[in-house]
Design a protein around this motif. Structure first.
Motif, mmCIF file in Angstrom:
data_model
loop_
_atom_site.group_PDB
_atom_site.id
_atom_site.type_symbol
_atom_site.label_atom_id
_atom_site.label_comp_id
_atom_site.label_asym_id
_atom_site.label_seq_id
_atom_site.Cartn_x
_atom_site.Cartn_y
_atom_site.Cartn_z
ATOM 1 N N VAL A 215 0.810 -1.218 0.000
ATOM 2 C CA VAL A 215 0.000 0.000 0.000
ATOM 3 C C VAL A 215 0.844 1.269 0.000
ATOM 4 C CG1 VAL A 215 -1.970 -1.107 1.099
ATOM 5 C CG2 VAL A 215 -0.246 0.008 2.521
ATOM 6 N N ARG A 216 2.136 1.153 0.341
ATOM 7 C CA ARG A 216 3.079 2.271 0.267
ATOM 8 C C ARG A 216 2.506 3.561 0.876
ATOM 9 N NH1 ARG A 216 7.156 1.161 -3.475
ATOM 10 N NH2 ARG A 216 7.448 3.355 -4.041
ATOM 11 N N PRO A 217 2.413 3.610 2.191
ATOM 12 C CA PRO A 217 1.857 4.810 2.839
ATOM 13 C C PRO A 217 2.690 6.048 2.550
ATOM 14 C CG PRO A 217 2.965 3.410 4.442
ATOM 15 C CD PRO A 217 2.880 2.613 3.177
ATOM 16 N N ASP A 218 2.024 7.195 2.515
ATOM 17 C CA ASP A 218 2.743 8.456 2.308
ATOM 18 C C ASP A 218 3.511 8.846 3.569
ATOM 19 O OD1 ASP A 218 1.623 9.005 -0.326
ATOM 20 O OD2 ASP A 218 -0.270 9.342 0.739
ATOM 21 N N ILE A 219 2.940 8.525 4.731
ATOM 22 C CA ILE A 219 3.530 8.913 6.010
ATOM 23 C C ILE A 219 3.400 7.741 6.976
ATOM 24 C CG2 ILE A 219 3.279 10.459 8.009
ATOM 25 C CD1 ILE A 219 2.194 12.566 6.039
ATOM 26 N N ILE A 220 4.433 7.517 7.771
ATOM 27 C CA ILE A 220 4.428 6.451 8.766
ATOM 28 C C ILE A 220 4.562 7.061 10.152
ATOM 29 C CG2 ILE A 220 5.731 4.492 9.707
ATOM 30 C CD1 ILE A 220 6.440 3.734 6.827
ATOM 31 N N CYS A 248 7.271 9.739 11.631
ATOM 32 C CA CYS A 248 7.428 10.270 12.980
ATOM 33 C C CYS A 248 7.550 9.104 13.943
ATOM 34 C CB CYS A 248 6.231 11.123 13.379
ATOM 35 S SG CYS A 248 6.147 12.709 12.524
ATOM 36 N N GLY A 249 8.625 9.127 14.723
ATOM 37 C CA GLY A 249 8.788 8.151 15.788
ATOM 38 C C GLY A 249 8.597 8.850 17.126
ATOM 39 N N PHE A 250 7.740 8.297 17.966
ATOM 40 C CA PHE A 250 7.406 8.936 19.238
ATOM 41 C C PHE A 250 8.057 8.179 20.385
ATOM 42 C CE2 PHE A 250 3.990 9.800 16.265
ATOM 43 C CZ PHE A 250 3.788 11.167 16.416
ATOM 44 N N ASP A 251 8.653 8.909 21.323
ATOM 45 C CA ASP A 251 9.183 8.252 22.513
ATOM 46 C C ASP A 251 8.013 7.729 23.336
ATOM 47 O OD1 ASP A 251 8.145 10.347 24.138
ATOM 48 O OD2 ASP A 251 10.009 11.464 24.020
ATOM 49 N N GLN A 271 -0.143 16.454 19.167
ATOM 50 C CA GLN A 271 1.129 15.798 18.880
ATOM 51 C C GLN A 271 1.202 15.329 17.426
ATOM 52 O OE1 GLN A 271 1.986 13.868 23.341
ATOM 53 N NE2 GLN A 271 2.003 12.581 21.533
ATOM 54 N N LEU A 272 0.106 14.758 16.932
ATOM 55 C CA LEU A 272 0.082 14.310 15.543
ATOM 56 C C LEU A 272 0.210 15.491 14.590
ATOM 57 C CD1 LEU A 272 -2.749 11.611 15.685
ATOM 58 C CD2 LEU A 272 -0.272 11.239 15.653
ATOM 59 N N ALA A 273 -0.451 16.589 14.905
ATOM 60 C CA ALA A 273 -0.359 17.779 14.059
ATOM 61 C C ALA A 273 1.065 18.306 14.026
ATOM 62 C CB ALA A 273 -1.316 18.853 14.554
ATOM 63 N N ASP A 274 1.736 18.311 15.164
ATOM 64 C CA ASP A 274 3.131 18.766 15.201
ATOM 65 C C ASP A 274 4.017 17.840 14.377
ATOM 66 O OD1 ASP A 274 2.431 20.878 16.796
ATOM 67 O OD2 ASP A 274 3.070 19.932 18.676
ATOM 68 N N CYS A 275 3.745 16.550 14.424
ATOM 69 C CA CYS A 275 4.477 15.587 13.590
ATOM 70 C C CYS A 275 4.326 15.925 12.114
ATOM 71 C CB CYS A 275 3.962 14.176 13.865
ATOM 72 S SG CYS A 275 4.223 12.972 12.539
ATOM 73 N N LEU A 276 3.084 16.151 11.689
ATOM 74 C CA LEU A 276 2.825 16.447 10.276
ATOM 75 C C LEU A 276 3.473 17.762 9.858
ATOM 76 C CD1 LEU A 276 -0.904 15.312 10.292
ATOM 77 C CD2 LEU A 276 0.995 14.156 9.129
ATOM 78 N N ALA A 277 3.450 18.742 10.740
ATOM 79 C CA ALA A 277 4.092 20.017 10.431
ATOM 80 C C ALA A 277 5.601 19.851 10.302
ATOM 81 C CB ALA A 277 3.761 21.040 11.508
ATOM 82 N N SER A 278 6.190 18.990 11.121
ATOM 83 C CA SER A 278 7.637 18.775 11.046
ATOM 84 C C SER A 278 8.026 18.067 9.758
ATOM 85 C CB SER A 278 8.130 17.976 12.261
ATOM 86 O OG SER A 278 7.650 16.630 12.215
#
Length: 284
Positions: A215-220, A248-251, A271-278
């Motif tokens: 499926v080759r995701p755009d974001i993991i 994005c890898g989360f601690d 947190q997810l929004a900050d990941c996407l912005a980064s």
């Protein structure tokens, strides 16, 4: 609606009945003052509803808010310590339907209220159920409104350039993923994101690892530990999301917020929004 309050109101001293998420109706002579929780999200729910002081024991994974850390730890879903729970003489035990000790606690005469939350609607309903149990139903509206404000703030943070892209969110390296019908999938949808897991596969399906390669995701998104391991899985090193670091890898501290369906769901969305912005920033 799977919970039901019988009566016009339920102040702390009034008798009432409550039907839980397995369809069992429990009668309480007063609002419970000694509470055991066997799931972190339920612990957080009780505390968010301003009743942390009523907790007398929690599961081993409950670590938020800080005041619950010192409480007796009573095991987990698979190995909750029945004798220790009973010794605490709780007025009620709050548990997930997957807890293995439900029947044993029932046999001891303890009131076990089952709370099941897989979607946003479930979280709102469970807040109402627990708030009713606590005798403070208005608190549920306050907490839910706060979650909704954070979800709206998070959605506004997501860059237009990444909106609509399909996300693979891993909840376990087996791998299990968060499907579109899960509370995590619904949060991603609120953030204008897609999901590689179709609703038909269920909220948290176990996948063949080859599925993700296809499926080759755009974001993991995953825990940092799982993300670090992904290139070693057969075929995964070829995934563009990994090659281009669209991930994005989360601690552990932050990842726990993401996978608990409860009052910190708005914090998870931020947190997810900050990941996407980064990710968007790194691609400039």
């Amino acid at each position: 609606m799977t919970w039901l309050l019988l009566g016009l109101s339920c102040p702390a001293w009034a008798a009432f009945s409550l039907r839980d998420d397995r369809g069992v109706t429990h009668r309480f002579e007063r609002s419970p003052q000694r509470i055991v929780t066997l799931l972190p999200s339920l612990t957080e729910t009780v505390c968010a509803l301003q009743a942390c002081a009523r907790l007398v024991g929690v599961d081993r994974f409950s670590n938020s808010p800080p005041q619950v850390v010192a409480l007796p730890k009573l095991g987990g879903l698979e190995d909750a310590q029945v004798e220790r729970i009973a010794a605490l003489k709780p007025d009620v035990v709050l548990a997930a339907p997957s807890a293995r000790v439900i029947d044993r606690l029932d046999d001891l005469g303890l009131k076990v209220v089952i709370v099941d939350a897989k979607t946003h609607a479930d979280v709102q309903r469970s807040l109402g159920m627990v708030a009713t149990l606590l005798g403070t139903p208005a608190e549920a509206d306050r907490v839910w409104a706060s979650i909704q404000r954070s979800l709206a703030d998070a959605a506004a943070r997501v860059p237009a350039s990444v909106r609509g892209q399909k996300v693979y969110f891993e909840v376990d390296p087996t791998p299990y993923a968060a499907g579109a019908g899960s509370f995590i999938g619904e949060t991603l949808q609120r953030l204008h994101m897609g999901n590689v897991i179709a609703p038909a596969l269920g909220p948290f399906p176990r996948l063949n690892p080859e599925f993700v390669v296809k499926v080759r995701p755009d974001i993991i998104m995953a825990s940092q530990r799982s993300l670090d391991d992904m290139p070693r899985r057969p075929g995964w090193a070829s995934l563009p999301a990994l090659q281009q670091r669209r991930s994005c890898g989360f601690d552990l501290k932050h990842y726990e917020v993401l996978i608990r369906p409860g009052p910190r769901m708005g914090e998870a969305a931020l947190q997810l929004a900050d990941c996407l912005a980064s990710i968007e920033k790194a691609q400039r």
